[in-house]
Write an enzyme that holds these catalytic residues in place. Structure first.
Site, PDB file in Angstrom:
ATOM      1  N   ARG A  15     -23.156 -82.205  -1.297  1.00  0.00           N
ATOM      2  CA  ARG A  15     -23.023 -82.848  -2.533  1.00  0.00           C
ATOM      3  C   ARG A  15     -23.556 -83.586  -3.402  1.00  0.00           C
ATOM      4  NH1 ARG A  15     -18.958 -79.127  -4.010  1.00  0.00           N
ATOM      5  NH2 ARG A  15     -18.235 -78.516  -2.441  1.00  0.00           N
ATOM      6  N   GLU A  38     -26.976 -77.336   2.840  1.00  0.00           N
ATOM      7  CA  GLU A  38     -26.618 -76.165   1.034  1.00  0.00           C
ATOM      8  C   GLU A  38     -25.951 -77.068   0.700  1.00  0.00           C
ATOM      9  OE1 GLU A  38     -22.430 -75.781   0.354  1.00  0.00           O
ATOM     10  OE2 GLU A  38     -21.737 -75.142   2.173  1.00  0.00           O
ATOM     11  N   THR A  67     -20.563 -74.155  -3.416  1.00  0.00           N
ATOM     12  CA  THR A  67     -20.299 -73.553  -4.853  1.00  0.00           C
ATOM     13  C   THR A  67     -20.777 -72.719  -5.403  1.00  0.00           C
ATOM     14  OG1 THR A  67     -20.401 -75.752  -4.398  1.00  0.00           O
ATOM     15  CG2 THR A  67     -19.395 -75.087  -6.914  1.00  0.00           C
ATOM     16  N   LYS A 127     -16.169 -68.482   5.773  1.00  0.00           N
ATOM     17  CA  LYS A 127     -15.418 -70.148   5.479  1.00  0.00           C
ATOM     18  C   LYS A 127     -14.330 -70.778   5.484  1.00  0.00           C
ATOM     19  CE  LYS A 127     -16.554 -73.392   2.119  1.00  0.00           C
ATOM     20  NZ  LYS A 127     -17.110 -73.700   0.843  1.00  0.00           N
ATOM     21  N   GLY A 157     -11.814 -81.680   5.704  1.00  0.00           N
ATOM     22  CA  GLY A 157     -11.154 -82.400   6.681  1.00  0.00           C
ATOM     23  C   GLY A 157     -11.913 -82.751   8.583  1.00  0.00           C
ATOM     24  N   SER A 178     -18.060 -84.420   3.033  1.00  0.00           N
ATOM     25  CA  SER A 178     -18.617 -85.949   2.836  1.00  0.00           C
ATOM     26  C   SER A 178     -18.792 -86.766   4.232  1.00  0.00           C
ATOM     27  CB  SER A 178     -17.376 -86.553   1.547  1.00  0.00           C
ATOM     28  OG  SER A 178     -15.605 -86.055   2.514  1.00  0.00           O
TER      29      SER A 178
END
Length: 212
Positions: A15, A38, A67, A127, A157, A178
């Site tokens: 992202r 992705e 997304t 997912k 997480g 992230s």
């Protein structure tokens, strides 16, 4: 889909990736063993990033978009060379568009009702999102009713040292965002994080007497 999961069933969620860094980041991940990448569509110029990674990394990597909220975006992903559609939800119109285009589709689900609706629409894997909301106990309960050969990938997480309870509950892999990549993070840092996740997956497999 299962063949892409076999080498290392971790999906890199990039992202915020920009086209200019896409190839370097992609290569860092592939060198660490990742085979599924992705680019979420709320990133800058996501279709161009997908195109550049596809051109550079060839057929050995499953590259696509995350997304994905609109069925119309499926064609744009395919036109860029992408072969993977990942969603945060289970909109059956997006799933059907992905399958009609011959792409792999992994929708996000948070309930058994969503899971079975997604499978009926043709989803290749599921997912579990957000994983923080569910927990391994929920996945274990789902596993009693979901198809045995279905891949379920928790997302949200996940860290190298928290995979164990999920794997024991029936997770077949994970999506990592992230904790792996963030905008501006250098490729060398992403590579180190990718290796840590790959090592974490393999160590949990060894400790539970299975193979990746």
């Amino acid at each position: 889909m299962k063949s892409w999961l076999d080498p290392l069933p971790l999906v890199a969620i990039l992202r915020g990736l920009t086209p200019d860094e896409a190839v370097d980041i992609g290569r860092a991940l592939v060198d660490a063993g990742f085979r599924m990448l992705e680019v979420p569509l709320n990133s800058p110029q996501p279709f161009e990033s997908i195109r550049r990674m596809v051109d550079a990394l060839g057929d050995d990597t499953l590259i696509g978009a995350g997304t994905v909220l609109d069925p119309a975006h499926v064609k744009s992903v395919a036109d860029a060379g992408g072969r993977l559609i990942v969603m945060p939800h289970a909109d059956v119109s997006v799933i059907r568009a992905a399958k009609q285009a011959g792409l792999y589709c992994v929708p996000g689900v948070a309930t058994p009702t969503e899971a079975f609706a997604a499978l009926a629409a043709g989803a290749d894997a599921l997912k579990l999102f957000p994983a923080e909301q569910a927990g391994p106990a929920v996945l274990k309960a789902w596993r009693a009713v979901l198809p045995k050969d279905l891949a379920v990938l928790p997302v949200g997480g996940i860290a190298p040292d928290t995979m164990g309870p999920w794997i024991a509950a029936g997770a077949n892999g994970f999506g990592i965002a992230s904790a792996l990549y963030a905008p501006g993070r250098p490729a060398s840092d992403v590579a180190a994080r990718a290796r840590a996740f790959a090592d974490g997956w393999r160590s949990h497999q060894v400790s539970q007497g299975t193979t990746a």
